[in-house]
Design an enzyme around this catalytic site. Structure first.
Site: not given
Ligand SMILES: *[C@@H]1O[C@H](CO)[C@@H](O)[C@H](O)[C@H]1NC(C)=O
Ligand SMILES: *[C@@H]1O[C@H](CO)[C@@H](O)[C@H](O)[C@H]1NC(C)=O
Ligand SMILES: *[C@@H]1O[C@H](CO)[C@@H](O)[C@H](O)[C@H]1NC(C)=O
Length: 353
Positions: A35, A318, A321
């Site tokens: 991600s 978040d 990340h």
């Protein structure tokens, strides 16, 4: 006579400066990972691991949630941008296009949120690194059909292959595991070795390995401590993995002398950002920007989560990340930095080899 002698000299100096000049860009960038680098592959999967909803993308062009786990551009975007290229599109967005073989030649992003070195990491919810490499292998066959084997091989030799992988495997390593961290990292690295060799065998020659960060310092881990401290054991596993990955690349380089790489020590770079945060404009290095509860880390970033007003002064977007601002600095370090942050070459040097 003098003019005739001067001309070749002039040509030679023009040519040699071109070798390090601004206009020299690698052919293309191919991105593999999780991600930290997903630019929309998971949008095309049936999975719980998605980011194509607000507040993600709040600072992206048009305020659009694209599937990036970030308020704006992520590491894959900055890597391409700093090399003078467009951020490559997600494989799953272009693979069924009629001219996909031409599109593949311009670079592809295979990264998928949740992915790991191990197939078992978030199994069924993402494209594992093995799956990403299978897709690349299929794409390579199309490139060969398009431009022929010799040209395709030459294209790959001058392209950059970036890897941002390992964090999800480490997060999935149970604290009460029977395996020691060293044994666990050993199994990750023996798998990674096969994966990188496969990439070499297909034709990759320039590898960029973005190591894992100090995983114990992300908001998801810090919230587990009353004082918001980093989880030392997660950071230690990350360090072991990075050391082993760096040695693996060094071994590969000694085995294949036409292979080159940049290893970026993300842990070192991020710890420097935390330690020296105000110099970089960060006033919040512990709490997430988007989330709820303690450190904004009790709940993930969703449309109902709180959103910080200044994303530029937060290190973390978040639970896991970095913000766009942090990703920009980290990738800048990888592209232009020096040892011990990035070695034996920075990405810029690698790209002009
Ligand atoms: C591929 O096709 C799309 C739509 O048909 C077109 O917009 C694009 O320019 C084409 N790309 C290449 C590299 O040929
Ligand atoms: C990365 O930096 C950390 C922190 O300074 C250091 O302990 C570690 O050995 C470095 N790892 C690699 C692979 O360079
Ligand atoms: C942390 O920052 C201080 C002051 O800027 C500096 O002296 C020290 O070397 C830094 N430590 C690390 C681990 O980067």
């Amino acid at each position: 006579m003098a003019a005739l002698l001067l001309l070749p000299l002039l040509f030679f100096s023009l040519m040699s400066t071109e070798g390090v000049g601004q206009n020299v860009v690698p052919k293309s960038v191919y991105v593999f990972g999780d991600s930290l680098a997903d630019v929309g592959n998971n949008n095309h999967l049936v999975t719980i691991l998605k980011a194509n909803f607000p507040h993600n993308g709040v600072d992206f062009a048009g305020g659009k949630a694209t599937g990036r786990y970030c308020n704006g551009k992520n590491a894959a975007d900055f890597l391409a941008e700093k090399l003078g290229l467009l951020s490559p599109p997600p494989y799953l967005a272009i693979n069924s296009s009629p001219n996909n073989s031409q599109l593949f030649l311009n670079g592809v992003n295979f990264a998928s949120g949740g992915a790991g070195v191990l197939d078992s990491t978030n199994k069924g919810e993402c494209l594992s690194l093995n799956k990403q490499i299978d897709y690349f292998s299929t794409a390579y066959v199309s490139m060969v059909e398009e431009i022929g084997a010799v040209q395709a091989h030459s294209h790959l030799s001058s392209s950059i292959f970036a890897f941002l992988i390992g964090s999800n495997d480490i997060f999935a390593f149970p604290k009460n595991s029977k395996a020691t961290p060293l044994q666990f990292v050993g199994s990750l690295i023996s798998t990674l070795q096969l994966q990188l060799k496969k990439m070499y065998n297909i034709g990759a020659r320039k590898f960029v390995f973005i190591g894992t960060g100090p995983l114990g310092c992300c908001p998801a881990q810090r919230k587990q401590s009353k004082s918001g401290d980093c989880d030392a054991s997660a950071n230690a596993v990350s360090n072991l993995y990075n050391q082993a990955a760096a040695s693996l690349l060094q071994d590969m380089k000694s085995q294949f002398n036409d292979m080159s790489y940049s290893f970026f020590n993300t842990s070192l770079a991020l710890l420097e950002l935390i330690n020296d945060s105000t110099n970089y404009g960060f006033t919040e290095t512990k709490a997430a920007c988007c989330g709820l509860g303690n450190l904004n880390a009790q709940v993930a970033c969703t449309p109902v989560s709180a959103l910080c007003s200044d994303r530029k002064n937060h290190l973390f977007w978040d639970l896991y990340h970095p913000t766009e601002a942090a990703a920009a600095i980290l990738i800048s370090d990888a592209v232009y930095g020096t040892s011990p942050l990035v070695y034996p070459l920075n990405v810029r040097q690698l790209s002009v080899l």
